[in-house]
Design a protein around this motif. Structure first.
Motif, short mmCIF file in Angstrom:
data_model
loop_
_atom_site.label_atom_id
_atom_site.label_comp_id
_atom_site.label_asym_id
_atom_site.label_seq_id
_atom_site.Cartn_x
_atom_site.Cartn_y
_atom_site.Cartn_z
N ALA A 8 3.01 0.72 8.48
CA ALA A 8 4.36 0.21 8.70
C ALA A 8 4.41 -1.31 8.53
O ALA A 8 5.36 -1.84 7.93
CB ALA A 8 4.85 0.60 10.10
N THR A 50 5.44 3.31 2.75
CA THR A 50 6.43 3.92 3.63
C THR A 50 6.24 5.43 3.73
O THR A 50 6.32 6.02 4.81
CB THR A 50 7.86 3.61 3.14
OG1 THR A 50 8.00 2.20 3.02
CG2 THR A 50 8.90 4.14 4.11
N ALA A 53 3.20 6.09 5.86
CA ALA A 53 3.48 5.79 7.27
C ALA A 53 4.29 6.91 7.91
O ALA A 53 3.99 7.34 9.03
CB ALA A 53 4.22 4.46 7.38
#
Length: 300
Positions: A8, A50, A53
């Motif tokens: 993140a 992303t 994550a």
């Protein structure tokens, strides 16, 4: 949870912080091709970081994964999964939709943007077939319009369009310089890069990376075309031609010689700076290629 936080943080770094640093870097205007690669590398890195994550976040508590091997096991692709493990159920497969959406969202917008651009180009090409006249001397289509403008319509039936106002206003040298600029767009297939940046901006609206990547990519592509035109034409001819056609607006599906950031481009053409060293170019290229793989190393 440490992996989730690391991924993140990496996504925030790429999506929020680095865009401001890259857009303000001085070397980008001296090496626009490398800068375009850098922006593309950042967009791909953001999607990968992303997605990973989100994957670790939604599956960490389900005990259905063990790194990348667990991901393949959940998908039924791992050959060395423990024999006692039960196959993933619909709920586990459904959890994969969250990280998959991060990847499919820009791909979906890319397909929609390509379809929209092709439709607009076909419509405009049909209009040019009715109102345009071919100028064999310049290899362009002339439109009877008083506002001076020069632009190219990419695609299979690509062509360069010149208005009557531009023909009346520009000298032969100026016109050929700006035509070389447009042909550079067509040869480099710059519209594909522009479509990719536009699709990413639509997929992640409000993200600093998405907004600045679209703006900077459009400007850098114009600089690349400027550099190609300057190989065979003088700086004065291209600069004065840009000033004359700056008021002309190209259709949304085309690339115009005036383009965005005309003042920045004019200053760059008239006061050229030394190009970055080869080591700098190589470093940018290496960073752009390896950056998307760093999140995979963190995930593993």
């Amino acid at each position: 949870m440490i992996t989730v936080l690391a991924l993140a943080a990496y996504a925030v770094l790429v999506g929020v912080i680095l865009p401001y640093a890259l857009s303000g870097a001085r070397w980008t205007h001296r090496a626009p091709t490398a800068a375009v690669l850098a922006w593309q590398g950042l967009t791909l890195t953001f999607v990968v970081a992303t997605a990973l994550a989100v994957y670790h976040l939604v599956l960490a508590e389900q005990h259905v994964h063990d790194g990348i091997v667990g991901l393949l096991s959940t998908c039924g692709l791992a050959a060395d999964a423990p024999p006692g493990d039960s196959p993933a159920g619909p709920a586990d497969i459904g959890l994969l939709l969250a990280p998959a959406t991060i990847v499919l969202l820009p791909l979906g917008w890319l397909a929609a943007t390509v379809w929209q651009a092709r439709r607009e180009r076909r419509r405009h090409a049909g209009l040019l077939a009715v109102i345009g006249a071919e100028a064999a001397d310049y290899g362009a289509t002339v439109v009877d319009h008083e506002v001076p403008a020069v632009y190219c319509l990419p695609g299979r039936a690509h062509r360069v369009v010149v208005t009557r106002g531009a023909l009346d206003l520009l000298t032969d040298e100026q016109l050929r310089a700006v035509l070389a600029h447009e042909h550079a767009h067509l040869r480099g297939r710059h519209h594909l890069v522009q479509i990719a940046a536009k699709a990413f901006a639509r997929a992640f609206p409000g993200l600093p990376l998405a907004r600045r990547a679209q703006e900077q990519t459009a400007l850098l592509l114009e600089m690349i075309a400027d550099d190609r035109a300057l190989r065979s034409h003088s700086r004065d001819a291209l600069a004065t031609a840009m000033c004359e056609v700056a008021a002309g607006r190209a259709p949304s599906s085309a690339l115009g010689a005036g383009g965005g950031g005309a003042l920045i481009r004019l200053r760059r053409i008239l006061t050229p700076e030394a190009r970055p060293r080869r080591m700098t170019w190589a470093g940018v290229l290496l960073a752009s290629v390896t950056a998307p793989f760093l999140p995979l190393l963190v995930a593993c």
